[in-house]
Write a protein that holds these residues in place. Sequence first.
Motif, mmCIF file in Angstrom:
data_model
loop_
_atom_site.group_PDB
_atom_site.id
_atom_site.type_symbol
_atom_site.label_atom_id
_atom_site.label_comp_id
_atom_site.label_asym_id
_atom_site.label_seq_id
_atom_site.Cartn_x
_atom_site.Cartn_y
_atom_site.Cartn_z
ATOM 1 N N MET A 1 0.982 -1.253 0.064
ATOM 2 C CA MET A 1 0.052 0.142 0.124
ATOM 3 C C MET A 1 0.916 1.016 0.023
ATOM 4 S SD MET A 1 -2.628 1.361 2.987
ATOM 5 C CE MET A 1 -4.163 0.265 2.286
ATOM 6 N N ARG A 2 0.525 2.262 -0.936
ATOM 7 C CA ARG A 2 1.379 3.443 -1.059
ATOM 8 C C ARG A 2 0.853 4.423 -0.436
ATOM 9 N NH1 ARG A 2 5.576 5.674 -4.168
ATOM 10 N NH2 ARG A 2 4.838 7.736 -5.323
ATOM 11 N N VAL A 3 1.368 5.060 0.582
ATOM 12 C CA VAL A 3 0.725 5.946 1.657
ATOM 13 C C VAL A 3 1.336 7.270 1.502
ATOM 14 C CG1 VAL A 3 0.126 6.721 3.933
ATOM 15 C CG2 VAL A 3 0.199 4.101 2.901
ATOM 16 N N LEU A 4 0.549 8.545 1.436
ATOM 17 C CA LEU A 4 1.322 9.894 1.562
ATOM 18 C C LEU A 4 1.315 10.056 3.022
ATOM 19 C CD1 LEU A 4 2.492 12.420 0.710
ATOM 20 C CD2 LEU A 4 0.110 13.362 0.440
ATOM 21 N N PHE A 5 2.509 10.621 3.439
ATOM 22 C CA PHE A 5 2.945 10.645 4.829
ATOM 23 C C PHE A 5 3.083 12.519 4.848
ATOM 24 C CE2 PHE A 5 3.916 6.355 4.965
ATOM 25 C CZ PHE A 5 3.528 6.098 6.240
ATOM 26 N N VAL A 6 2.467 13.069 5.807
ATOM 27 C CA VAL A 6 2.515 14.535 6.070
ATOM 28 C C VAL A 6 2.748 14.841 7.540
ATOM 29 C CG1 VAL A 6 1.457 16.642 5.909
ATOM 30 C CG2 VAL A 6 0.557 14.740 4.269
ATOM 31 N N GLY A 7 3.821 15.700 7.767
ATOM 32 C CA GLY A 7 4.287 16.019 9.005
ATOM 33 C C GLY A 7 5.052 17.081 9.168
ATOM 34 N N ASP A 8 5.359 17.415 10.360
ATOM 35 C CA ASP A 8 6.121 19.039 10.630
ATOM 36 C C ASP A 8 7.476 19.068 9.841
ATOM 37 O OD1 ASP A 8 4.018 20.088 11.929
ATOM 38 O OD2 ASP A 8 4.584 19.158 13.600
ATOM 39 N N GLY A 9 8.385 17.823 9.947
ATOM 40 C CA GLY A 9 9.625 18.096 9.355
ATOM 41 C C GLY A 9 10.268 16.857 9.233
ATOM 42 N N PRO A 10 11.604 16.715 8.960
ATOM 43 C CA PRO A 10 12.386 15.687 8.621
ATOM 44 C C PRO A 10 12.396 14.557 9.612
ATOM 45 C CG PRO A 10 13.793 17.479 8.716
ATOM 46 C CD PRO A 10 12.412 18.144 8.714
ATOM 47 N N HIS A 11 12.366 15.056 10.954
ATOM 48 C CA HIS A 11 12.615 13.952 12.100
ATOM 49 C C HIS A 11 11.274 13.328 12.099
ATOM 50 C CE1 HIS A 11 15.640 16.422 14.398
ATOM 51 N NE2 HIS A 11 16.424 15.592 13.440
ATOM 52 N N ASP A 12 10.144 13.916 11.453
ATOM 53 C CA ASP A 12 8.722 13.205 11.575
ATOM 54 C C ASP A 12 8.539 12.204 10.454
ATOM 55 O OD1 ASP A 12 8.663 16.056 12.910
ATOM 56 O OD2 ASP A 12 6.764 15.572 13.498
ATOM 57 N N ALA A 32 4.909 3.326 11.589
ATOM 58 C CA ALA A 32 3.670 3.163 10.845
ATOM 59 C C ALA A 32 4.143 1.690 10.395
ATOM 60 C CB ALA A 32 3.448 4.075 9.888
ATOM 61 N N ARG A 33 5.198 1.535 9.661
ATOM 62 C CA ARG A 33 5.452 -0.002 9.200
ATOM 63 C C ARG A 33 5.543 -0.948 9.980
ATOM 64 N NH1 ARG A 33 9.330 -0.778 6.256
ATOM 65 N NH2 ARG A 33 10.477 1.290 6.245
ATOM 66 N N ARG A 34 6.042 -0.663 11.233
ATOM 67 C CA ARG A 34 6.026 -1.799 12.387
ATOM 68 C C ARG A 34 4.814 -2.326 12.718
ATOM 69 N NH1 ARG A 34 10.905 -2.858 14.538
ATOM 70 N NH2 ARG A 34 9.982 -3.699 16.534
ATOM 71 N N LEU A 35 3.794 -1.194 12.412
ATOM 72 C CA LEU A 35 2.297 -1.700 12.678
ATOM 73 C C LEU A 35 1.701 -2.221 11.609
ATOM 74 C CD1 LEU A 35 1.522 1.556 14.896
ATOM 75 C CD2 LEU A 35 1.180 -0.815 15.544
ATOM 76 N N CYS A 36 1.862 -1.826 10.577
ATOM 77 C CA CYS A 36 1.498 -2.175 9.057
ATOM 78 C C CYS A 36 2.578 -2.468 8.169
ATOM 79 C CB CYS A 36 0.463 -1.194 8.755
ATOM 80 S SG CYS A 36 -0.850 -0.568 9.646
ATOM 81 N N PRO A 37 3.006 -3.413 8.281
ATOM 82 C CA PRO A 37 4.271 -3.888 7.301
ATOM 83 C C PRO A 37 3.834 -3.694 5.713
ATOM 84 C CG PRO A 37 3.982 -5.643 9.139
ATOM 85 C CD PRO A 37 2.875 -4.595 8.986
ATOM 86 N N HIS A 38 2.514 -3.864 5.390
ATOM 87 C CA HIS A 38 2.077 -3.540 4.181
ATOM 88 C C HIS A 38 2.285 -2.304 3.601
ATOM 89 C CE1 HIS A 38 -1.362 -3.016 6.628
ATOM 90 N NE2 HIS A 38 -1.762 -2.468 5.629
ATOM 91 N N ILE A 39 2.628 -1.284 4.392
ATOM 92 C CA ILE A 39 2.749 0.099 3.749
ATOM 93 C C ILE A 39 4.117 0.160 3.002
ATOM 94 C CG2 ILE A 39 3.413 2.590 4.393
ATOM 95 C CD1 ILE A 39 1.629 2.030 6.955
ATOM 96 N N ARG A 215 -4.180 0.500 12.736
ATOM 97 C CA ARG A 215 -4.865 -1.077 12.691
ATOM 98 C C ARG A 215 -5.984 -0.847 12.137
ATOM 99 N NH1 ARG A 215 -2.185 -1.047 18.211
ATOM 100 N NH2 ARG A 215 -0.116 -1.967 18.153
ATOM 101 N N GLU A 216 -6.690 -0.048 12.390
ATOM 102 C CA GLU A 216 -8.177 0.047 11.949
ATOM 103 C C GLU A 216 -8.549 0.601 10.552
ATOM 104 O OE1 GLU A 216 -12.469 2.583 12.614
ATOM 105 O OE2 GLU A 216 -10.949 2.624 14.293
ATOM 106 N N ARG A 217 -7.750 1.601 10.313
ATOM 107 C CA ARG A 217 -8.027 1.983 8.722
ATOM 108 C C ARG A 217 -7.164 1.501 8.028
ATOM 109 N NH1 ARG A 217 -10.347 8.348 9.617
ATOM 110 N NH2 ARG A 217 -12.068 7.678 10.787
ATOM 111 N N LEU A 218 -5.921 1.092 8.253
ATOM 112 C CA LEU A 218 -5.143 0.538 7.228
ATOM 113 C C LEU A 218 -4.767 -1.090 7.236
ATOM 114 C CD1 LEU A 218 -2.398 3.351 6.880
ATOM 115 C CD2 LEU A 218 -4.722 3.055 5.690
ATOM 116 N N PRO A 219 -5.856 -1.746 7.489
ATOM 117 C CA PRO A 219 -5.763 -3.304 7.431
ATOM 118 C C PRO A 219 -4.951 -4.044 6.219
ATOM 119 C CG PRO A 219 -7.917 -2.822 7.048
ATOM 120 C CD PRO A 219 -7.300 -1.609 7.224
ATOM 121 N N PRO A 220 -4.427 -5.019 6.478
ATOM 122 C CA PRO A 220 -3.723 -5.765 5.119
ATOM 123 C C PRO A 220 -4.816 -5.931 4.053
ATOM 124 C CG PRO A 220 -2.885 -6.730 7.181
ATOM 125 C CD PRO A 220 -3.947 -5.590 7.488
ATOM 126 N N THR A 221 -4.537 -5.654 2.899
ATOM 127 C CA THR A 221 -5.696 -6.075 1.888
ATOM 128 C C THR A 221 -5.423 -7.621 1.358
ATOM 129 O OG1 THR A 221 -4.188 -5.170 0.176
ATOM 130 C CG2 THR A 221 -5.573 -3.827 1.181
#
Length: 221
Positions: A1-12, A32-39, A215-221
């Motif tokens: 699953m390809r995801v757009l990540f948005v955050g405050d800066g490079p550390h995020d 996030a990938r530790r929780l959802c390896p399919h990202i 876990r709820e919104r990005l379950p493995p497909t």
Amino acid sequence: MRVLFVGDGPHDVGRDVESMGAPFEGVVQMLARRLCPHIAKDSPARHWKTIPLFSTKREHVVSRKLKAAALVAERTYDCAALVAVIDRDNDDARTAALRDACAQVHAPELPVVGGVAVNSIEAWTLGAPTALASALGVTPGQLTKKYQPGRVEALYQNSDEAAKRPKDLLMRLAQEFAHRPDGIQLRQEVAALTDVTELERHCPGGFAPFAAALRERLPPT
């Protein structure tokens, strides 16, 4: 699953995909990938400051930018989901705006997950003392003599008390124990080793609900 990540800066979320240089992951992607390896590992990242304002309506800037980010995720990067994270910075209005905007934008065709680091993204490094101790080459007991992991969400960078500033604390720990900077490399090492259950326990206001939403919104497909 390809995801757009948005955050405050490079550390995020690492380097903004629109900037010069090779992309690299921030703390949010790695956790996030530790929780959802399919990202997907090649998921792009954008910083809030580079997201355009969606409209001129009298909405909080976070809400307006999240709506714009949803369009960017789909139309520019062909992403299947959007993950957006902000620092709380003792500002409840930012938290409420992100929560409300996520509820409005979230849809089956574009799942949206919002996360709030309380009060800053450093809590998601300091709240994983087992991983941080390993990265610094010390025992968890040595590390936790310096601070209380269960209190990291009370830290605030603009605090009048130097001991309660999370960025300063992380810098002191890195220099004292490992004679190294507290930059992105250290944070990546900690994220790669993080026990997410431990982090959820130490960051119940920020990371725990973020993990539940992932876990709820990005379950493995």
